[in-house]
Design a protein around this motif. Structure first.
Motif, short mmCIF file in Angstrom:
data_model
loop_
_atom_site.label_atom_id
_atom_site.label_comp_id
_atom_site.label_asym_id
_atom_site.label_seq_id
_atom_site.Cartn_x
_atom_site.Cartn_y
_atom_site.Cartn_z
N ARG A 163 0.86 -1.02 -0.13
CA ARG A 163 0.08 0.17 -0.07
C ARG A 163 0.92 1.08 0.03
NH1 ARG A 163 -5.26 1.73 0.77
NH2 ARG A 163 -5.07 3.80 1.44
N ARG A 186 -10.10 -2.29 -1.41
CA ARG A 186 -9.55 -0.89 -1.85
C ARG A 186 -9.20 -0.02 -0.37
NH1 ARG A 186 -13.05 3.25 -5.55
NH2 ARG A 186 -13.09 1.38 -6.89
N GLU A 187 -10.37 -0.38 0.60
CA GLU A 187 -9.94 0.48 1.87
C GLU A 187 -9.52 -0.65 2.82
OE1 GLU A 187 -9.86 4.35 3.38
OE2 GLU A 187 -9.59 3.68 1.69
N TYR A 211 -2.46 2.09 7.48
CA TYR A 211 -3.27 1.03 6.85
C TYR A 211 -2.41 -0.30 6.87
CZ TYR A 211 -6.31 4.57 5.53
OH TYR A 211 -7.30 5.74 5.46
N SER A 251 0.65 -1.30 4.35
CA SER A 251 1.17 -0.24 4.32
C SER A 251 2.81 -0.25 4.23
CB SER A 251 1.03 0.83 5.21
OG SER A 251 1.95 1.98 5.04
#
Ligand SMILES: Cc1cc2nc3c(=O)[nH]c(=O)nc-3n(C[C@H](O)[C@H](O)[C@H](O)COP(=O)(O)O)c2cc1C
Length: 355
Positions: free
Chosen positions: A244, A271-272, A285, A288
Motif C-alpha cells: 500500500r 480498496r480500503e 493501513y 502499508s
C-alpha cells in the motif's frame, strides 16, 4: 598530511577517499535516507559525527521538508542530503518537494528506484549534487547517463525496498569498474570490517540503513529497534507483501510478522484495508509500506519491520556518534589485521584441534 576527524583521531589513509571532498564530510559513512526514520535528529547527529547525514523525505509534504531542513540546520552547519523517490511519489507532490529543496538550497539529493532522467538533469543544472541508489548495472547506466554524481550500489541484502537481485559483494566491484563517479556500498554493512571490505571492492564509502535505525536519534519505534537488535541475517525475508502506497509491485526486506506469515491475506486487495494504527497524526493501513515510527500506536508489530541482513551485526542501540566511532575503530583494527596478515590464520597450538 594526516586527515584528523573532529574526534581528534587520524583517519586511516584507506578511508580517505575522494568522496569525502565531494560530499564535504570527514568520514566515508552515510545514513540511508529512510522515510520517516531518518529525520533531522538522526541526520544532524551523523553530520556532527563527521559522516554524511541524509533526511528520508519520501512522500513528505513541502512543509515537512522545510521543517526538517530548518531543524537540521539549527543542529549542524555541515552539508547533508535529502532523499526522494520519484517513482513512489505523485507527480504534483514530487514537483513541490523538488521546488522546496531548491528554494532551501539543499546541497545534495539522493534518489532511488526508477531513474528520473529529467529530474536528475534539472538538479544538476541547479548545482545540486545528485546521489542515485541503484540495484543493477542497467539502472547504474541510466543514472550515469542522466548525470548522477555518485552511485549508491544497493545489494539485495539491503533492508527496506530492494531494487535488484545482486549481492553487495558482486554489485559494488562491477559498478566501481564501470563508473567514473564514486560508488557507495549499501546493504548488509554494519561494521568497520564491512566498511573496509566495501572499500576493497572499489567503493568510496558506505550507506547504512538498519544500523542507523538502531540508534537513539532514529525516529523509529522501539519495538522495531529491538527486533533488529535481536535478529540474525537469516531471519529477514524478501517479500512483496507490503504494497500500500507504492504504485508498483516492489520487493522489500523485512523481519517476519503477521503480514509475512499470511495472517491477513484474506484482506489483500481491499480498496480500503483496515487501519491498524496511527503515526505522525495519520492512519496507518494494513499492508502499508510505512515502517513504525517512534510515536506509532496500535498494531505496531503488523507494520513493515524493515531490516537488512546487516541486522545480524547489530545488537545494541547506540547514539549515532558512538555508532560511527565504533565503525571507525573496527575499520582501523580490520586494516591492522590485514596488514599484519593474521586474518584466517589459526594459532599454531590450535592446529589439529579444529573440528
Ligand atoms: C527502515 C528503512 C527504510 C528505508 N527507506 C528508504 C527510503 O525512504 N529511501 C531510500 O532510498 N532507501 C530506503 N531504504 C533502503 C536504504 O536506502 C538502504 O538501501 C538499506 O537500508 C541498506 O541496507 P542495510 O539496512 O543492511 O544497511 C530503507 C531502509 C530501511 C531499513
Amino acid at each position: 598530511m594526516a586527515v584528523v576527524t573532529h574526534d581528534g583521531d587520524s583517519l586511516p589513509r584507506a578511508l580517505q577517499t575522494p568522496l569525502l571532498e565531494l560530499l564535504g564530510c570527514e568520514v566515508p559513512i552515510m545514513n540511508a535516507g529512510m522515510g520517516g526514520v531518518a529525520r533531522s535528529e538522526l541526520a544532524a547527529a551523523v553530520c556532527n559525527a563527521g559522516g554524511f547525514g541524509c533526511l528520508g523525505m519520501v512522500r513528505e509534504s513541502a512543509s515537512r521538508i522545510t521543517e526538517e531542513v530548518t531543524r537540521l540546520r539549527a543542529r549542524t552547519d555541515r552539508p547533508f542530503a535529502v532523499n526522494l523517490i520519484p517513482a513512489a511519489t505523485a507527480p504534483a507532490l514530487l514537483e513541490q518537494q523538488v521546488e522546496t529543496c531548491l528554494e532551501l538550497d539543499v546541497p545534495a539529493i539522493t534518489l532511488f528506484w526508477d531513474v528520473d532522467r529529467d529530474l536528475v538533469k534539472e538538479l544538476k543544472q541547479r548545482s545540486v549534487l545528485v546521489l542515485h541508489q541503484v540495484g543493477s548495472r542497467a539502472d547504474a547506466q541510466h543514472a550515469l547517463r542522466a548525470g548522477a554524481d555518485v552511485l549508491i550500489a544497493q545489494g539485495a541484502e539491503a533492508g527496506g525496498h530492494v531494487r535488484g537481485d545482486v549481492s553487495t559483494l558482486a554489485l559494488v566491484p562491477e559498478l566501481a569498474a564501470m563508473a567514473r563517479v564514486p560508488v557507495v556500498a549499501s546493504g548488509g554493512i554494519a561494521t568497520g570490517a564491512g566498511l573496509v571490505a566495501a572499500l576493497a571492492l572499489g567503493a568510496q564509502g558506505i550507506s547504512c540503513g538498519s544500523l542507523f535505525l538502531a540508534t537513539r536519534e532514529a525516529n523509529a519505534h522501539p519495538a522495531h529497534q529491538r527486533r533488529i537488535c535481536d535478529a540474525h541475517a537469516e531471519d529477514t525475508l524478501h517479500t512483496y507483501r507490503f504494497y500500500r502506497n507504492w504504485p508498483m509491485a516492489a520487493a522489500t526486506r523485512v523481519l517476519p510478522n503477521g503480514i509475512t506469515r499470511g495472517d491477513y491475506d484474506h484482506l489483500r486487495g481491499l480498496r480500503e484495508p483496515p487501519v491498524i494504527g496511527e503515526q505522525d497524526g495519520q492512519p496507518v493501513y494494513l499492508f502499508s509500506t510505512d515502517s513504525p515510527l517512534r510515536d506509532a500506536t496500535g498494531g505496531v508489530t503488523a507494520m513493515a519491520l524493515y531490516a537488512g541482513q546487516s541486522c545480524g551485526q547489530i545488537d545494541t542501540i547506540l547514539p549515532a556518534a558512538a555508532c560511527i566511532r565504533q565503525l571507525l575503530e573496527q575499520a582501523r583494527s580490520a586494516l591492522d589485521q590485514l596488514q599484519h596478515d593474521t586474518i584466517g590464520k589459526a594459532p599454531a597450538d590450535s592446529i589439529g584441534r579444529a573440528c
